[in-house]
Motif scaffolding. Sequence first.
Motif, PDB file in Angstrom:
ATOM      1  N   ALA A  30      -1.321   2.946  -7.940  1.00 37.18           N
ATOM      2  CA  ALA A  30      -0.899   2.145  -6.795  1.00 37.18           C
ATOM      3  C   ALA A  30      -1.959   2.048  -5.709  1.00 37.18           C
ATOM      4  CB  ALA A  30       0.381   2.731  -6.194  1.00 37.18           C
ATOM      5  N   SER A  32      -5.068   0.821  -3.786  1.00 37.34           N
ATOM      6  CA  SER A  32      -5.793  -0.459  -3.784  1.00 37.34           C
ATOM      7  C   SER A  32      -7.218  -0.255  -3.268  1.00 37.34           C
ATOM      8  CB  SER A  32      -5.066  -1.469  -2.893  1.00 37.34           C
ATOM      9  OG  SER A  32      -4.937  -0.981  -1.571  1.00 37.34           O
ATOM     10  N   SER A  36      -3.843  -2.391   1.783  1.00 39.39           N
ATOM     11  CA  SER A  36      -2.755  -2.774   0.887  1.00 39.39           C
ATOM     12  C   SER A  36      -2.301  -4.208   1.101  1.00 39.39           C
ATOM     13  CB  SER A  36      -1.566  -1.823   1.093  1.00 39.39           C
ATOM     14  OG  SER A  36      -1.891  -0.523   0.663  1.00 39.39           O
ATOM     15  N   ARG A  37      -2.286  -4.632   2.348  1.00 37.95           N
ATOM     16  CA  ARG A  37      -1.768  -5.976   2.636  1.00 37.95           C
ATOM     17  C   ARG A  37      -2.652  -7.077   2.049  1.00 37.95           C
ATOM     18  NH1 ARG A  37      -4.253  -3.744   6.919  1.00 37.95           N
ATOM     19  NH2 ARG A  37      -5.781  -4.971   8.087  1.00 37.95           N
ATOM     20  N   SER A  39      -3.165  -7.680  -0.896  1.00 38.89           N
ATOM     21  CA  SER A  39      -2.547  -8.236  -2.099  1.00 38.89           C
ATOM     22  C   SER A  39      -1.407  -9.198  -1.778  1.00 38.89           C
ATOM     23  CB  SER A  39      -2.015  -7.100  -2.985  1.00 38.89           C
ATOM     24  OG  SER A  39      -0.977  -6.397  -2.314  1.00 38.89           O
ATOM     25  N   ASN A 143       4.636  -3.122   1.692  1.00 39.81           N
ATOM     26  CA  ASN A 143       3.259  -3.023   1.191  1.00 39.81           C
ATOM     27  C   ASN A 143       2.232  -3.509   2.211  1.00 39.81           C
ATOM     28  OD1 ASN A 143       1.511  -2.135  -0.822  1.00 39.81           O
ATOM     29  ND2 ASN A 143       1.354  -4.145  -1.775  1.00 39.81           N
ATOM     30  N   ASP A 146      -1.478   1.416   4.825  1.00 42.87           N
ATOM     31  CA  ASP A 146      -2.507   2.228   4.176  1.00 42.87           C
ATOM     32  C   ASP A 146      -2.320   3.716   4.434  1.00 42.87           C
ATOM     33  OD1 ASP A 146      -4.121  -0.155   3.361  1.00 42.87           O
ATOM     34  OD2 ASP A 146      -4.146  -0.406   5.536  1.00 42.87           O
ATOM     35  N   HIS A 170       0.749   7.582  -2.998  1.00 41.73           N
ATOM     36  CA  HIS A 170      -0.633   7.079  -2.911  1.00 41.73           C
ATOM     37  C   HIS A 170      -1.083   6.888  -1.475  1.00 41.73           C
ATOM     38  CE1 HIS A 170       1.947   3.556  -2.628  1.00 41.73           C
ATOM     39  NE2 HIS A 170       0.941   2.879  -2.122  1.00 41.73           N
ATOM     40  N   LEU A 171      -0.151   7.027  -0.520  1.00 34.20           N
ATOM     41  CA  LEU A 171      -0.491   6.845   0.894  1.00 34.20           C
ATOM     42  C   LEU A 171      -0.736   8.197   1.566  1.00 34.20           C
ATOM     43  CD1 LEU A 171       2.145   4.174   2.029  1.00 34.20           C
ATOM     44  CD2 LEU A 171      -0.233   3.787   1.331  1.00 34.20           C
ATOM     45  N   THR A 269      -7.429   7.449   4.870  1.00 36.15           N
ATOM     46  CA  THR A 269      -7.047   6.278   4.081  1.00 36.15           C
ATOM     47  C   THR A 269      -8.079   6.017   2.984  1.00 36.15           C
ATOM     48  OG1 THR A 269      -8.221   4.668   5.451  1.00 36.15           O
ATOM     49  CG2 THR A 269      -5.982   5.277   6.145  1.00 36.15           C
TER      50      THR A 269
END
Length: 606
Positions: A30, A32, A36-37, A39, A143, A146, A170-171, A269
Motif C-alpha cells: 500500500a 506509494s 498518497s493523494r 493516485s 486516501n 501520508d 503503511h502510514l 513519511t
Amino acid sequence: MHSVLEKVTQDVIKRSRETRAVYLARIDSAVSDGPSRGSLGCGNLAHGFAACSASEKIDLAATKKANVAIISSYNDMLSAHEPYKDAPALIKAAISEAGGIAQFASGVPAMCDGVTQGQPGMELSLFSRDVIAMATAIGLSHNMFDAALYLGVCDKIVPGLLIGALTFGHLPAVFVPAGPMTSGITNKEKARARQKFAEGKISRQELLESESKSYHGPGTCTFYGTANSNQMMVEIMGLHLPGSSFVNPYTPIRDELTKAAARQVLKFTAQGNDFRPIGHLINEKAILNAVIGLLATGGSTNHTMHLVAIARAAGIILNWDDFDQLSRAVPLLAKIYPNGPADVNHFQAAGGMGVLIGELLANGLLHEDIITIADKPGLSNYTQEPKVIDGKLTWEPSPKASLDPEVISSVASPFAEGGGLHVMHGNLGRGISKISAVAKEHQIVEAPALVFDDQDDLMAAFKRGELEKDFIAVIRFQGPKSNGMPELHKLTPPLGSLQDKGFKVALVTDGRMSGASGKVPSAIHMCPECADGGPLAKVRNGDIIHLNTQTGEINVLIDKAEFNARKPAINSAKDHHHGMGRELFAGFRLNATSAENGASNLFFND
C-alpha cells in the motif's frame, strides 16, 4: 535478556510467522512512491480539499507536501477528551511551519465507563472499541494522507485507534496524549466514601460531593485504571514522545509536546529519508513490551483482551499463556491505586515512565531494540523526560532511580516477585485474575457459590442483608455474546464491605471488572462464556468453589461425572438487548470472539 522473555518472544514470533508475513506484505504493497493523494482523480482530489484555504489547495494539488490526518476522540462532556479541544489548531500550525499539511480526518466516539458504570450504556462499552477502529478506518479511507496523528486517552479509545492505525499500517503514526487531571482527594478517601454509601452510612449527596472532589477537572482520572494503563502501554511501545504520557493538560509543556508530536510524524513519511510506518514499529517485541509494562505496573485486566486484539491487527498471535509466563518473571514495580494509595501524578513525580523503563531495561526485562517515534531507534531513548527551558522543549535524562520507592520500586526490591495478573484454569474454564491489589490473606478462598444472572440481583441481595456469610459470587451470562461484557465495578463496594467484616468472599464471572478494581479476589473473563455453554453455566447455589489466585486454580468441587451430566442453565436475567442503543449491537454480540481471543468482531472471519 531475561530467559523467560526470550522464550516467550521466540514463541510469539514462531506462532505468528505466517500471519505476520501476510500482514507486512499487505501494508508494504500500500506504500506509494509519492503522496498518497497523487493516485486520486481530479474530482476525488477536488472533493478532498474543497473546504481548504487557497494556499492549502495549492499545496494539496501540487502533491509534493506530506498531508497528515488528525484522528481525534475530542468531546467536551468527558474530562479526559476535553483537553483535545485546541489540539487541531496547534497541530496544523506546527505542521505547516515544518513544511507539511494537516487535515482533521475524523472524529471517533468516546464513551466513559465512569459515566456508564452499572448502567445499560455500559453494555456498549467493549464493542465501542471495534466501532472506534472502524471509524478510524473510515476517516483514513479517503486516501488523502501520508501519516496520521491519533488523539485518544481512555479505555476503549486507544485500543480502537491502535487497531484502526494498524489496519493502515503503511502510514507513520504518532499518538498524542492529553494527560491526567491534577490530584483531587485521595483514592483511599474516595473508596471509603463508596463503601460507606454501600453500607448506608452516608447519603447520596455526601457520596456525590466525594466523587466531585475526586473527578474535578480536565484530564484523565488519576487512578491507574484502563485509561492510564493505555498511556503507559503506548509509551512503552514507543508511540508517544518520551515522557509525555502523564503531563497534565493546559500546561505550557503539554502544548509544546503536542506541537512536537506533530512535527515528529512529518519526519517519518515515505517522502523522507526515515520512513517509519506503524505496521513495522508495532512488531512482536513492541507488543511484548506492552505486556511487560502492564505486569510491572499492575495495570488493567482489560488489556488481556485489548492487547490480544491489537496484536492480531498487526498479524501477531498473542495469547493468555504469554501473559501468564511473563507474569511469573516480571516483578511488580509500581504501587498506584488500586494497587496502592498513590495516583498517576505521584507516579510521574517519582520518576514516571523514564525510571520504570530504565529499571526494566537494566534487568533485561524489555526489548530495547525496537523502532520508536523518538529521533533515534531504541527504547533507551525513553529513559528521558521532557522539560521546557527558556521557552524551548528539550529532553534530559530521567532520574537513575525512583524518587519515591513507595510508588516506584526496583527489581532488586519489588513490591511483589511476580506481575499482578494470573491466568486461571480448572474445571470452570480459563480466566484472568488480578492479584496485585488483593491482600495475601484474601488470595485463596473456598466457599459455597451464590449464583446470579444479573449484577443488580446481587446488589439487591446485599441490601436485604442476605450476604452476611462466606460465599463466592458467580455472576453468569456477562460475556460478549450475552450482553456485551459490561464491567461489574459497582460490585466492588458491597463485596469489599463484606470482606472487611471478616467474611470470605470472591467473584467468578465471564464478565469484566473495572481496571480500577482489585481489592476482592476474582476470576474474570471466564471462557468459554455461559452463552456458549461454558461450565460456569452449570454451577448451582451451594456448590463449593475453590479459588486460588496464587496458583491460578479455579474449580468447583463436584464429582466430575455429576458435573458433566448437568445441563447448562438458561439465562434468567432481564432483557439486555434493547434500550439505550443495545439493539443496534445485535450483530456484535452474535459474532464476538471469546475474551481470550480479544472479544472482537473484527477478525473472526479472517
